[in-house]
Motif scaffolding. Structure first.
Motif, PDB file in Angstrom:
ATOM      1  N   LEU A  75       0.832  -1.201   0.000  1.00 47.28           N
ATOM      2  CA  LEU A  75       0.000   0.000   0.000  1.00 47.28           C
ATOM      3  C   LEU A  75       0.863   1.247   0.000  1.00 47.28           C
ATOM      4  O   LEU A  75       1.916   1.287   0.631  1.00 47.28           O
ATOM      5  N   SER A  76       0.401   2.236  -0.701  1.00 49.95           N
ATOM      6  CA  SER A  76       1.120   3.506  -0.752  1.00 49.95           C
ATOM      7  C   SER A  76       0.894   4.279   0.549  1.00 49.95           C
ATOM      8  O   SER A  76      -0.079   4.074   1.259  1.00 49.95           O
ATOM      9  N   MET A 123       0.072   7.111   0.556  1.00 50.98           N
ATOM     10  CA  MET A 123      -1.039   8.010   0.243  1.00 50.98           C
ATOM     11  C   MET A 123      -2.306   7.621   0.995  1.00 50.98           C
ATOM     12  O   MET A 123      -3.185   8.442   1.213  1.00 50.98           O
ATOM     13  N   TRP A 124      -2.386   6.351   1.397  1.00 52.19           N
ATOM     14  CA  TRP A 124      -3.589   5.918   2.111  1.00 52.19           C
ATOM     15  C   TRP A 124      -3.754   6.643   3.446  1.00 52.19           C
ATOM     16  O   TRP A 124      -4.866   6.824   3.920  1.00 52.19           O
ATOM     17  N   VAL A 129      -2.973   9.767   3.864  1.00 54.41           N
ATOM     18  CA  VAL A 129      -3.607  11.025   3.469  1.00 54.41           C
ATOM     19  C   VAL A 129      -5.093  10.795   3.213  1.00 54.41           C
ATOM     20  O   VAL A 129      -5.948  11.598   3.590  1.00 54.41           O
ATOM     21  N   CYS A 130      -5.380   9.658   2.572  1.00 55.56           N
ATOM     22  CA  CYS A 130      -6.776   9.321   2.282  1.00 55.56           C
ATOM     23  C   CYS A 130      -7.583   9.218   3.575  1.00 55.56           C
ATOM     24  O   CYS A 130      -8.699   9.729   3.676  1.00 55.56           O
ATOM     25  N   CYS A 177      -8.302  12.502   4.890  1.00 57.71           N
ATOM     26  CA  CYS A 177      -9.400  13.105   4.132  1.00 57.71           C
ATOM     27  C   CYS A 177     -10.743  12.632   4.668  1.00 57.71           C
ATOM     28  O   CYS A 177     -11.684  13.426   4.826  1.00 57.71           O
ATOM     29  N   LEU A 178     -10.806  11.334   4.946  1.00 56.99           N
ATOM     30  CA  LEU A 178     -12.052  10.764   5.448  1.00 56.99           C
ATOM     31  C   LEU A 178     -12.432  11.405   6.781  1.00 56.99           C
ATOM     32  O   LEU A 178     -13.575  11.831   6.991  1.00 56.99           O
ATOM     33  N   LEU A 201     -11.483  14.281   7.893  1.00 54.27           N
ATOM     34  CA  LEU A 201     -11.840  15.679   7.663  1.00 54.27           C
ATOM     35  C   LEU A 201     -13.263  15.795   7.143  1.00 54.27           C
ATOM     36  O   LEU A 201     -14.040  16.648   7.593  1.00 54.27           O
ATOM     37  N   ALA A 202     -13.602  14.906   6.201  1.00 57.81           N
ATOM     38  CA  ALA A 202     -14.950  14.961   5.628  1.00 57.81           C
ATOM     39  C   ALA A 202     -15.999  14.734   6.710  1.00 57.81           C
ATOM     40  O   ALA A 202     -17.005  15.448   6.784  1.00 57.81           O
ATOM     41  N   LEU A 228     -16.141  17.826   9.006  1.00 60.97           N
ATOM     42  CA  LEU A 228     -16.830  18.969   8.393  1.00 60.97           C
ATOM     43  C   LEU A 228     -18.340  18.760   8.406  1.00 60.97           C
ATOM     44  O   LEU A 228     -19.104  19.675   8.726  1.00 60.97           O
ATOM     45  N   THR A 229     -18.748  17.546   8.070  1.00 65.49           N
ATOM     46  CA  THR A 229     -20.181  17.267   8.039  1.00 65.49           C
ATOM     47  C   THR A 229     -20.765  17.387   9.441  1.00 65.49           C
ATOM     48  O   THR A 229     -21.820  17.978   9.644  1.00 65.49           O
ATOM     49  N   SER A 242     -20.988  21.082  10.508  1.00 71.14           N
ATOM     50  CA  SER A 242     -21.980  21.952   9.892  1.00 71.14           C
ATOM     51  C   SER A 242     -23.391  21.394   9.997  1.00 71.14           C
ATOM     52  O   SER A 242     -24.334  22.067   9.627  1.00 71.14           O
TER      53      SER A 242
END
Lengths: 182, 482
Positions: free
Chosen positions: B24-25, B27-28, B30-31, B34-35, B37-38, B41-42, B45
């Motif tokens: 696995l990279s 980058m996962w 970071v992924c 992202c999850l 963070l998403a 944020l939800t 708000s």
């Protein structure tokens, strides 16, 4: 006669020293693409659904997300503009991200299928205007700053990161891996 | 030999099994970020659900979804939807109150749509002429949750937004009184008319008025109300006479009231009915009694009784004097301040002198003779611990006064276990400073009632002295520094 590349080697042009081909293991490249694409996919939804702008004008404040903005456009009867925004800011970017995820699943898909997907993605990618839209927002903010009170909503963060992640994904995808058989 | 070598087990060689995640990279990570963070944020708000309420209005005045509900000038909720009543007789407003304002969804809250209004006494709601309409609210004081409300057609009179007591005045006529008309006491606005309505038998007019909280003490069951609307004109031999309360009462009408001497000491409660008279009778005003309008409680005065035996032609007879005393806290402990003549007796009578104070009839130790100065007008006596005094004048409630000022005499009386406070104004013009003591020429201050009463400044309601009624007349003795 071209030299064979071993794993973790890269071929550079003898004159301009630009990378012709780098032999990163296909799994790793695909994995990176997949990770970035999944990240972009995850962030896509808050970017589209959460309020991106809060506009306050004469005591009336309204919150708009990208999707509700498009719905508003349809309600006002501007179907053409609505459809264009819908295509370029939601459909194409989403398609691009989904296709990237699909491409990065190396083992599952057939080579011919992947070549087709890559071709579609290249075309769709050209028309996904998320990054441009971000610029449009910024321009609007600068132009109307004094007349109307603007405030960015939480979607802006998601939006910026989503754009970044989809760019990283498409850059890190190595098209050679489609026909490379190692 | 070779055979054994060949048979010797060496090792089973196979592809090294690498863990699944090694390909696995990075980058996962970071992924994953992202999850997170998403989700954050939800979560951030997602509106706190708030409390949804429905308000019914007869007229929407251009209200629309997205407009706000405001209270005290800030947004406390917003309107989700405005729809027409199926019977076409009104509109329904679906609104959501923010979480911190959910207490407004209770019985008794009153909502109205703010719109620009031009009246004789001012302009209101001007901001809604250009900007968006909004709903304003007076929160109810009930604790019962309520989700359905009937909105008011117009902004309620200002009096409704303030605390007070609501009473009903029943009269034969409306007497030109309107909602919002002032209710006055000697010309000072102490309340407001809320509404007028015809009684069911069409014989009377009921006028609801609100007396504001600081003035509710003015009300008693004997209070007299009369209409003082409009202008009174008279023409007689002496000339033309015109009487009017104020411009506002000419235009909007008004009600005045006064409280004459009353024997009915029951407290007036919300909804009590009074008669609204057409005209004022002159003796109402002359019969008016002083009313204690102090914001703070009356200073703690106790009735002190001095008893001693005096010999008349060799026969001892007991005498007594009564005065008020003021319980004060001092460095030497709790003391009671009394007029000095309470302990002025000859040395022969000294032994028989007893002082009692309070309900418990505690006997006080009288200070030794040499401690008493004949010139002194006040004496501080230590209170025995046995005497339980509920109220002690705290240092924050008294001060020394240097110059003559407006003040009033206050004392508590106790009749049949019911404490009342009597009060008498002493104007600055009635006082004359003389050697640190203020002579007073107010003839109402009699010895029986006012001897030893506390003197309270009318500016800050602090105790500044004690009233001593001597043979020369009443004197205000400023408090010695404690």
């Amino acid at each position: 006669m071209l030299p064979e590349l071993e794993a973790n080697q890269r071929a550079r042009c003898t004159r301009c020293r630009s990378v012709i081909h780098s032999k990163i293991p296909a799994e790793l490249s695909a994995s990176r693409t997949a990770a970035a694409a999944v990240g972009a996919f995850v962030l896509f939804w808050p970017a589209v659904l959460l309020p991106i702008l809060q506009i306050e004008r004469l005591g009336q404040s309204s919150e708009q997300s990208i999707l509700s903005g498009i719905i508003e456009l349809f309600h006002h009867g501007s179907y053409l503009v609505g459809a264009v925004v819908l295509l370029f800011s939601i459909v194409f970017p989403l398609a691009k991200i989904v296709l990237l995820i699909e491409l990065s699943c190396l083992e599952i898909l057939h080579q011919r299928h992947k070549a087709l997907t890559l071709r579609i993605m290249e075309h769709v990618g050209k028309w996904s205007m998320m990054d441009v839209m971000l610029l449009a927002f910024l321009v609007m903010l600068v132009k109307l700053g004094n007349l109307v009170h603007f405030q960015f909503g939480p979607a802006v963060v998601a939006f910026i990161l989503c754009v970044t992640m989809s760019m990283v994904a498409s850059l890190s995808f190595d098209p050679h891996s489609i026909w490379d058989r190692t | 030999m070779t055979e054994t070598e060949a048979e010797f087990p060496v090792a089973n060689v196979s592809d090294a099994r690498r863990p699944w995640w090694s390909t696995l990279s990075k980058m996962w990570i970071v992924c994953l970020a992202c999850l997170i963070l998403a989700i954050a944020l939800t979560w951030h708000s997602a509106d706190s659900p708030g409390t949804s309420i429905t308000i019914r209005f007869t007229d929407g005045h251009g209200l629309k979804a997205g407009d706000t509900i405001r209270h005290r000038g800030i947004e406390i909720g917003h309107i989700e939807d405005v729809s027409l009543d199926p019977s076409l007789k009104g509109i329904h407003v679906e609104a959501v109150l923010h979480d911190n304002a959910k207490a407004i969804a209770c019985a008794g809250s009153r909502f109205w749509i703010v719109r620009p209004q031009l009246g004789l006494t001012g302009i209101s709601g001007l901001e809604t002429a250009v900007g968006a309409k909004y709903i304003a609210v007076i929160p109810g004081d009930g604790t019962i949750l309520q989700k359905q409300f009937d909105g008011l057609a117009a902004e309620p009179p200002e009096g409704l937004r303030k605390n007070g007591i609501e009473i009903v005045l029943r009269g034969d006529d409306r007497f030109g009184v309107n909602p919002g008309s002032p209710l006055t006491w000697r010309g000072i606005e102490v309340g407001q008319v809320l509404s007028s309505s015809l009684s069911p038998d069409a014989m009377h007019v009921d006028t609801r008025v609100r007396v504001l909280e600081p003035y509710r003490k003015l009300l008693s069951h004997e209070s007299k109300f009369w209409a003082n609307s409009g202008i009174q004109m008279g023409l007689d031999l002496s000339g033309f006479e015109l009487n009017a309360e104020s411009l506002a009462t000419i235009a909007k009408g008004g009600i005045a009231f006064i409280t004459p001497q009353s024997t009915d000491s029951r407290e007036v409660r919300s909804g009590d009915v009074f008669t609204l008279h057409r005209k004022r009778e002159d003796d109402w005003v002359t019969d008016a009694i002083p009313v204690n309008l102090m914001q703070l409680d009356a200073p703690p005065t106790e009735t002190v009784v001095a008893k001693w035996k005096q010999k008349h032609f060799g026969i001892p007879r007991s005498h007594s004097r009564i005065a008020s005393g003021l319980v004060v806290a001092s460095e030497q402990g709790t003391r009671i301040l009394v007029p000095a003549d309470m302990v002025h007796v000859t040395e022969a009578e000294q032994d028989s002198l007893t002082l009692t104070a309070g309900n418990e009839e505690a006997t006080l130790t009288i200070p030794a003779v040499n401690e008493r100065d004949v010139e002194q007008l006040l004496v501080a006596i230590n209170l025995p611990d046995a005497l339980q005094v509920s109220d002690i004048l705290s240092p924050a409630r008294h001060r020394s006064a240097d110059a003559v000022e407006d003040c009033f005499a206050v004392r508590r009386t106790q009749q049949d276990a019911k404490k009342t406070v009597v009060i008498e104004m002493i104007g600055r013009e009635q006082l004359q400073a003389h050697q640190g003591i203020w002579r007073c020429n107010n003839t109402h201050l009699t010895s029986e009632t006012w001897h030893g009463a506390a003197v309270v400044s009318s500016s800050d309601e602090k105790v500044i002295g004690m009233l001593v009624v001597s043979d020369e007349g009443p004197l205000v003795v400023p408090l010695p520094s404690m």
